[in-house]
Structure formats: C-alpha cells, structure tokens
Design an enzyme around this catalytic site. Structure first.
Site, mmCIF file in Angstrom:
data_model
loop_
_atom_site.group_PDB
_atom_site.id
_atom_site.type_symbol
_atom_site.label_atom_id
_atom_site.label_comp_id
_atom_site.label_asym_id
_atom_site.label_seq_id
_atom_site.Cartn_x
_atom_site.Cartn_y
_atom_site.Cartn_z
ATOM 1 N N CYS A 52 5.236 -5.560 5.250
ATOM 2 C CA CYS A 52 3.999 -6.346 5.350
ATOM 3 C C CYS A 52 4.221 -7.852 5.243
ATOM 4 O O CYS A 52 3.565 -8.631 5.917
ATOM 5 C CB CYS A 52 3.006 -5.898 4.276
ATOM 6 S SG CYS A 52 2.851 -4.120 4.212
ATOM 7 N N ASP A 84 1.719 -2.263 -1.033
ATOM 8 C CA ASP A 84 0.764 -1.205 -1.360
ATOM 9 C C ASP A 84 1.094 0.171 -0.802
ATOM 10 O O ASP A 84 0.650 1.185 -1.323
ATOM 11 C CB ASP A 84 -0.627 -1.605 -0.880
ATOM 12 C CG ASP A 84 -1.454 -2.082 -2.046
ATOM 13 O OD1 ASP A 84 -1.437 -3.285 -2.318
ATOM 14 O OD2 ASP A 84 -2.076 -1.244 -2.705
ATOM 15 N N CYS A 125 0.125 -7.993 2.746
ATOM 16 C CA CYS A 125 -0.353 -6.695 2.267
ATOM 17 C C CYS A 125 -1.722 -6.804 1.574
ATOM 18 O O CYS A 125 -2.358 -7.850 1.590
ATOM 19 C CB CYS A 125 0.711 -6.144 1.327
ATOM 20 S SG CYS A 125 0.750 -4.360 1.257
ATOM 21 N N ASP A 126 -2.149 -5.707 0.946
ATOM 22 C CA ASP A 126 -3.525 -5.621 0.456
ATOM 23 C C ASP A 126 -3.878 -6.645 -0.625
ATOM 24 O O ASP A 126 -4.981 -7.179 -0.627
ATOM 25 C CB ASP A 126 -3.777 -4.232 -0.134
ATOM 26 C CG ASP A 126 -3.640 -3.136 0.898
ATOM 27 O OD1 ASP A 126 -3.220 -3.437 2.026
ATOM 28 O OD2 ASP A 126 -3.947 -1.979 0.575
ATOM 29 N N LYS A 127 -2.987 -6.864 -1.580
ATOM 30 C CA LYS A 127 -3.374 -7.672 -2.734
ATOM 31 C C LYS A 127 -2.978 -9.134 -2.603
ATOM 32 O O LYS A 127 -3.519 -9.985 -3.301
ATOM 33 C CB LYS A 127 -2.759 -7.092 -4.015
ATOM 34 C CG LYS A 127 -3.099 -5.630 -4.239
ATOM 35 C CD LYS A 127 -4.590 -5.376 -4.229
ATOM 36 C CE LYS A 127 -4.951 -3.917 -4.363
ATOM 37 N NZ LYS A 127 -4.437 -3.018 -3.312
ATOM 38 N N CYS A 197 -0.304 -2.503 7.660
ATOM 39 C CA CYS A 197 -0.845 -1.252 8.203
ATOM 40 C C CYS A 197 -1.881 -1.564 9.284
ATOM 41 O O CYS A 197 -2.682 -2.490 9.130
ATOM 42 C CB CYS A 197 -1.459 -0.431 7.086
ATOM 43 S SG CYS A 197 -0.248 0.043 5.850
ATOM 44 N N GLU A 449 -4.875 3.481 -6.454
ATOM 45 C CA GLU A 449 -5.532 4.085 -5.279
ATOM 46 C C GLU A 449 -5.268 5.581 -5.243
ATOM 47 O O GLU A 449 -4.192 6.029 -5.618
ATOM 48 C CB GLU A 449 -4.966 3.474 -3.998
ATOM 49 C CG GLU A 449 -5.427 2.076 -3.762
ATOM 50 C CD GLU A 449 -4.854 1.489 -2.490
ATOM 51 O OE1 GLU A 449 -3.993 2.151 -1.860
ATOM 52 O OE2 GLU A 449 -5.255 0.383 -2.136
ATOM 53 N N SER A 475 -7.613 3.914 -1.071
ATOM 54 C CA SER A 475 -6.936 3.096 -0.076
ATOM 55 C C SER A 475 -7.923 2.832 1.046
ATOM 56 O O SER A 475 -8.848 3.612 1.275
ATOM 57 C CB SER A 475 -5.742 3.879 0.462
ATOM 58 O OG SER A 475 -5.414 3.416 1.740
HETATM 59 FE FE1 FES Z 1 1.015 -3.353 3.175
HETATM 60 FE FE2 FES Z 1 -0.371 -1.245 4.168
HETATM 61 S S1 FES Z 1 1.377 -1.221 2.927
HETATM 62 S S2 FES Z 1 -0.761 -3.350 4.397
#
Ligand code: FES
Length: 567
Positions: A52, A84, A125-127, A197, A449, A475
């Site tokens: 990511c 994540d 990534c997500d965070k 993702c 998650e 998630s």
């Molecule tokens: Fe990083 Fe999905 S694992 S965006």
C-alpha cells in the site's frame, strides 16, 4: 516566483541565535537562497512491509518538484505504516487503529519541532490517511493531502478481482466449494501491483473523502498507484501547497461542519467503508467541529447509493477512474443539491466553483454511477442504530441484498478468534446473530476488524442469513448484515457484555434500533453480576492506548481536545 508566506521557519532558521539550526541544514545542502524560501515538508507514510505504501517515497520526489517549482524548499519526513491487510490476528490487528493516532502524533512531533511552514501528506493504507488528515487539522498550518493510489485490479479468467476475493476464497475453500489449487490461483491473481486494495474499501473510501472534504486535489483519488497521472497529481499537490500558503488557507478553514457534511453524503452515496464514520468523527474532533452520530444518521436516511463499487457493487476504483473519478460522482451529488458548495478546498477555490467548471470525460458512466432518482440501491449502505444494546450508538452495514431488518438468537463469542473457529467448523446456523465482544477500542484494545470472520461467513454461504454484532470494527471489504462500533463497549461494561447465548436480538435499520429483547430487570440482574475483565495488556503501546482512547461514538480518539493553535 517569490513566495511571501513563511509562517514558522523564521523562528527556527533566521537571526544570530539560530546559527546552529542553519548549520544543521547547510550540512544537508541548504544554501542562502534555500533559507529565504518557505520550508515545506513532504510527509510520506512509507513502508516496504506491504504494497500500500511501498512507493510513497517515489511519489514524494514529484511533490518536492512541485513545491520547488512554486518557490518553496521541501524535505521528506516519513511516518510509519501498519498494513491493514497483513496485520491480522492477535496482536497484529490490534495495532491498526492505534496506528492512525500514532501517525497523527508522529506528524505533530515532526512538524512542530522543526518549524515547518507547510506540508503535503502522502498516505496509502487504511489508517495512514485519516491519521494524516487528523494531523492536518490538528496542526492547522497549510497542508495538502495526496493519496498513494490503489493497486490495479487482478484478473482470474474474465473476472475482475479485488483483495476481498482472496478472503472469501478462504471461506469457500473451508466450505469445500473450491479446491486448494483454486485457492492458490487467487493468491497469485488478486493483487498484481503495489498500491492499496482495489475496491471501495477503507483506503479508497478515505481517499475519496479527501476530495469531498477539500483536503486533496479534485480527481487525485482514483488514478491507480502505477499511473503517470498519480505522479502528475503529486507535482500539482506540491504547487497547490504553495498556493494555499500564499492565500493564507489553513486546514481548519477547509474542514468545517459543511465539509464533513459533504464527506458524509459522499460516503453514504457510495456505500463506502463504515470505518470512515470513526475517522470522520476523529477528524471533526481534531478540527474542533461538532459532528456526531446523529448527523450521520440524519444524512444516511436521505442519500441512496449511486455507485456500484465493491463491496456493494462489482466495480473497482480503477473503473471509477476510467469515467472521470470522484469529481464525476461529486458533481452529480452537487447538482442534485446534496452537497454544500460554499466550502474551501486546497485548490484555493470553493468546491462548488470547482464542480461547476469540471467537465466529465465522454466515457459513459453506465453501470458504475447511477442517477439519484434511479439509484443503484435505495438505501445508503450504512445506518446508525441505538437501543438498549447500544445506548451510545452503533454502525450498521447493510447487507448485499439490502436487508434492513434482522431478528435472531445470539451466539456469543468473547473475541474474534473463537468466532472464526466456530464459522470454520460449521457451528453457525442461519438465523443466528453472532455477537463478538471485548473487541472495542479499550477492550481489545484497538477495535480490530472482523474481516476474517465476516469473509468466512460469506464464503460459507451464510451471507445475509446470519447477522453479526460487535464492539469491534469491520473491514471496508466486509459484506453481510453487520453491526459494529457498539458503544459503550463490553470492556467498560456496555450492555453487549451482558448478552447470553440464545437471547433474541433485534436489528432494525429502518427504525434505527439495536435491541436486546430481554426484560430490563433481567438486564439489571446481569449487570450486577458483571465484573470488568483483566486488561489484555499491562505494558507497551497497547496498554498506553487503552488508557487514553475514547469510545467509538466519539471517534476512538486519544487526544482530549483539539490542539490550541495561535495561527
Ligand atoms: Fe492497505 Fe488494503 S491492505 S489498503
């Protein structure tokens, strides 16, 4: 071009008192000319421990070019990443949400100790993304957000894949629906390039909301990580930083109530990730804006889903990119009167003005975006629930088949691992409500998650025939009837701690209710017998976080108040 805005660097780098400071920067190549320019940082959330944020230092080079061209000097200052998709299980996933606040804190520490005049934050990534956005409004010096971009979609035969296919394939394999060889094919196919993702999971949701909030350049969320256009947006973001610095535009001018309102509308119109609610609450908190679950509830009831992006629909972010990206969606919402146009953006112009000027490409949007009067789904993908099981609120993710109501008997697990085992062993039956508790912000800690267990439920073919209720999170790739963010959480004695196997649970997204169908006296009796559990951790970051974090309905933040800033 000479830029007049030097907000803080003179205190650090001008005058006879600061000879040592200047000598440190001369050691890395600064000239007199450089000292005369505003000092800009490029904060890249960077790590090779996953795809990511693998490339963000490369993107940072292009941002620096833009800053330089516009008259500034730029230095890269990376921050951490918790990936994540990889940090599963225990304790891995417990660090995920924690990393959001850690990233915001690390940026505060770097930027505020080095007298920087402005910065561009790059996240993947997500965070990393909400962490950077929180830092933007917390610090309130000129700043621009830039997304690292999603990975290209994978292919298996003629089927476009995103990473959720890998998770669901594991469930399908456990249910004997596919072979080990099939499973291997998914492993090789779902993630062909670096980047995040590919569906509208949390990372792409937050990138999209960066545009809706006005914190990133319009159009910059959707180009995949590997494209030249992402590099062009990087140069442009560097230029934009200098422009807003000259105009005196700060993140708290941008992130107002109306900007968060716009982000919430966009989130609901796309059935984006439920995690975004937590993150928007946290961003609002850092900006000093009062925006609550009640605001989300009110908006969610008026906005249908008009985007068919995964997991709600079949398309990936790169498909939205093909038809013009997020601006095409925002323009539709704006023209329908659903967005508030009079909000500032990092372009230095209002969102309304930008959207009026923006012209879509000639590529038809058919199947990817829909009209508001003929939506993809009549209900937004998310509802806010309250009731005796969640007195301070919970977040419902509406299932793929648009189910708004569910009633069933509880099957209770004190943690996700136990629940996953039960699904894997075929112990979950249609009609049950799987309750997973002690997974909240303080309890786990870090509100992990439930992707593994939810994907296993879908993979086992239980789909919308069972529901899941948890004080943890989901998630962005999660599908099914899911209620998370239950507040207060079990670890602080929330009613979810009192549920027993066989209790009837009522979930009603229409009425906004999450109810444990037992008598109040019985609930009281159980409450008296409840004892707080021993903390899972007494040392290290996890224990520190658990002692500071607020409940999910407040964004699970670790700062008591917005930072006081004098500019
Ligand atoms: Fe990083 Fe999905 S694992 S965006």
């Amino acid at each position: 071009m000479s830029v007049k805005i030097k907000i803080r660097s003179p205190k650090w780098y001008e005058g006879l008192d600061n000879v040592s400071h200047r000598s440190y920067l001369r050691a890395i190549g600064f000239s007199d000319e450089d000292f005369a320019k505003p000092l800009m940082a490029v904060v890249a959330a960077w790590s090779e421990l996953g795809p990511c944020n693998y490339h963000t230092l490369e993107i940072a080079k292009y941002v620096k070019e833009g800053v330089k061209e516009a008259g500034g000097v730029a230095l890269t200052a990376p921050t951490i990443v918790v990936n994540d998709g990889i940090n599963m299980g225990t304790p891995g996933m417990r660090y995920s949400l924690i990393s959001r606040d850690l990233i915001a804190d690390s940026i505060e520490a770097q930027i505020n100790s080095h007298g920087v005049d402005g910065w561009v934050g790059i996240g993947g990534c997500d965070k990393t993304q909400p962490g950077i956005m929180m830092a933007m409004v917390r610090l309130n010096i000129p700043a621009v957000y830039l997304y690292g971009g999603s990975a290209e979609a994978g292919w298996l035969g003629d089927r476009e894949l995103t990473v959720e296919d890998a998770f669901e394939a594991v469930g399908a394999y456990a249910a004997g629906k596919i072979t080990e060889e099939d499973l291997k094919r998914y492993e090789y196919s779902v993630f062909p390039t670096y980047g995040t993702c590919q569906g509208l999971f949390t990372a792409n949701t937050m990138a999209m909301l960066g545009e809706a909030l006005g914190l990133s350049l319009l159009g910059s969320a959707s180009p995949p990580a590997t494209t030249g256009r992402r590099r062009a947006y990087a140069v442009e973001s560097g230029r934009a930083l200098l422009k807003i610095a000259e105009l005196g535009i700060r993140p708290r001018h941008i992130v107002t109530y109306d900007a968060i309102y716009n982000a919430a509308v966009t989130l609901f119109a796309t059935a984006g990730s439920t995690n975004a609610i937590l993150h928007l609450l946290a961003i609002a908190h850092e900006a000093g804006v009062k925006f609550t679950l009640k605001d989300f509830d009110e908006i969610s009831r008026r906005v249908p889903v008009i985007a068919a992006l995964r997991p709600a629909g079949p398309y990936a972010m790169q498909d939205l990119d093909r038809i013009g990206g997020v601006p095409r969606l925002l323009k539709k919402l704006y023209k329908a009167g659903l967005l508030r146009g009079d909000v500032l953006t990092v372009h230095g112009e209002t969102l309304g003005k930008l959207l009026e000027k923006w012209q879509p490409p000639t590529v038809p949007e058919t199947g990817i975006l829909f009209e508001l009067d003929k939506p993809y789904k009549a209900h937004s993908g998310i509802r806010i629930l309250w009731g005796n099981l969640a007195p301070n609120g919970a977040v419902m993710k509406i299932g793929a088949s648009d189910v708004l109501k569910f009633e069933g008997k509880a099957i209770v697990f004190n943690g996700e691992a136990e629940a996953f085992k039960a699904v894997y062993n075929g112990e979950i039956k249609p009609g049950q409500v799987v309750v997973i508790r002690y997974e909240g912000p303080k309890g786990a800690p870090g509100m992990p998650e439930m992707l593994k267990v939810t994907a296993a439920i879908v993979g086992a073919g239980l789909g919308d025939s069972v529901a899941l209720v948890t004080d943890g999170r989901f998630s962005g790739a999660t599908r099914g009837i899911m209620v998370g963010h239950v507040a207060p959480e079990a670890a602080v004695g929330g009613p979810i701690a009192l549920v027993e196997d066989g209790d009837r649970i009522i979930i009603d997204g229409d009425a906004g209710i999450l109810k444990l169908d037992i008598a109040e006296e019985e609930l009281e009796r159980r409450r008296k017998g409840w004892l707080p559990p021993k903390p899972n951790y007494v040392g290290g970051l996890l224990a520190k976080y658990a002692s500071l974090v607020s409940q999910a309905d407040k964004g699970a933040v670790t700062t008591p108040e917005p930072l006081q800033v004098d500019y």
